[in-house]
Design an enzyme around this catalytic site. Structure first.
Site, short mmCIF file in Angstrom:
data_model
loop_
_atom_site.label_atom_id
_atom_site.label_comp_id
_atom_site.label_asym_id
_atom_site.label_seq_id
_atom_site.Cartn_x
_atom_site.Cartn_y
_atom_site.Cartn_z
N ASP A 69 -13.73 22.97 39.91
CA ASP A 69 -13.61 23.05 41.37
C ASP A 69 -12.77 21.88 41.88
OD1 ASP A 69 -15.27 25.24 41.32
OD2 ASP A 69 -17.08 24.07 41.74
N1 URA Z 1 -19.48 24.47 37.57
C1 URA Z 1 -19.24 24.26 38.88
O1 URA Z 1 -20.05 24.61 39.71
N2 URA Z 1 -18.08 23.68 39.22
C2 URA Z 1 -17.16 23.26 38.33
O2 URA Z 1 -16.13 22.69 38.73
C3 URA Z 1 -17.43 23.46 36.98
C4 URA Z 1 -18.59 24.08 36.62
#
Ligand code: URA
Length: 261
Positions: free
Chosen positions: A116
């Site tokens: 993310d």
């Molecule tokens: N899980 C998440 O919620 N976000 C990420 O960036 C990676 C794994």
């Protein structure tokens, strides 16, 4: 078609440059391979760092495997900072991880999977589309270790639910490994947050799936909010001491470990 005589692949060069250009390891890493006696030219071990090879006539191998220029794909890892999108191009002009990577040297580079925008940590890049597809395929997916800062500590019940496999809206998440971090260890995690809110807790969650926002959704399912998230490992790869925003090429051993998956 005959390559032109200006084709860099056909010019005699130092052996460590040849190995680096072939994507075996960085220049320094290639020198280490040579001094360790792992590199042969025409069957002879070469440890002399000044040695030159002619890519047109010499056969170079590392650990018995032949290496050719223009064939070995590149593999790099980035310690992704918060605020960058995991895409190589954003039509809306927002900051992307592409800006942080050496694309002049590796034009076909792309990221394997996504983190993310606000997540930090280990992101793998390669020019090898087949390898990327294999690494992301559910039947090959390997462990990923995340460190999450959550708004309040896990209860025994919440922990057990994560360990048993929690229900998510797109199907159950497989059982996770859960480890609660002590205060000192938690302080060493480079969470992208200016100040820890009172009562927050740090938890290591190891999963082998890679669904969208999976870690955040798993914590949400047990009533916890993820305030910051950092990925410390991806399969056999460990982020180690790589600084935030910095990248490095994978070592020869790391590439072999990935290929062995
Ligand atoms: N899980 C998440 O919620 N976000 C990420 O960036 C990676 C794994």
């Amino acid at each position: 078609m005959q390559p032109s005589s200006t084709d860099e692949r056909l010019v005699p060069m130092r052996l460590q440059r040849f190995l680096a250009r072939a994507g075996v390891a960085s220049r320094r890493g290639s020198e280490n391979l040579m001094t360790a006696g792992r590199v042969r030219v025409n069957g002879e071990v070469v440890t002399e760092l000044g040695s030159r090879v002619d890519p047109r006539t010499d056969v170079v191998s590392v650990d018995g495997r032949e290496v050719r220029l223009g064939e070995a794909p590149a593999y790099l890892m980035l310690n992704k900072p918060a605020g960058y999108l995991c895409t190589m191009r954003d039509p809306r002009g927002r900051p992307t991880v592409a800006e942080l990577m050496p694309l002049e040297d590796h034009p076909g580079l792309f990221c394997v999977g996504r983190l993310d925008k606000d997540t930090t940590g280990l992101l793998l890049f390669t020019t090898d589309g087949d390898a990327a597809q294999r690494l992301l395929h559910p039947s090959y997916e390997k462990e990923k270790r995340y460190l999450a800062l959550i708004d309040r500590p896990l209860s025994a019940r919440a922990r057990l639910a994560l360990e048993r496999g929690i229900a998510l809206d797109d199907g159950p998440a497989a059982p996770a490994k859960v480890r609660e971090l002590g205060a000192e260890e938690a302080r060493g995690v480079p969470f992208a947050i200016a100040k820890w809110p009172h009562g927050a807790a740090a938890v290591e969650l190891t999963i082998h799936e890679g669904r969208k926002h999976q870690v955040k959704r798993m914590f949400k399912a047990v009533g916890r909010e993820v305030l910051a998230l950092h990925r410390a490992s991806f399969g056999p790869l460990e982020l180690g001491e790589l600084a935030l925003g910095a990248w490095r090429e994978l070592t020869h051993d790391e590439v072999s470990a990935l290929r062995a998956l």
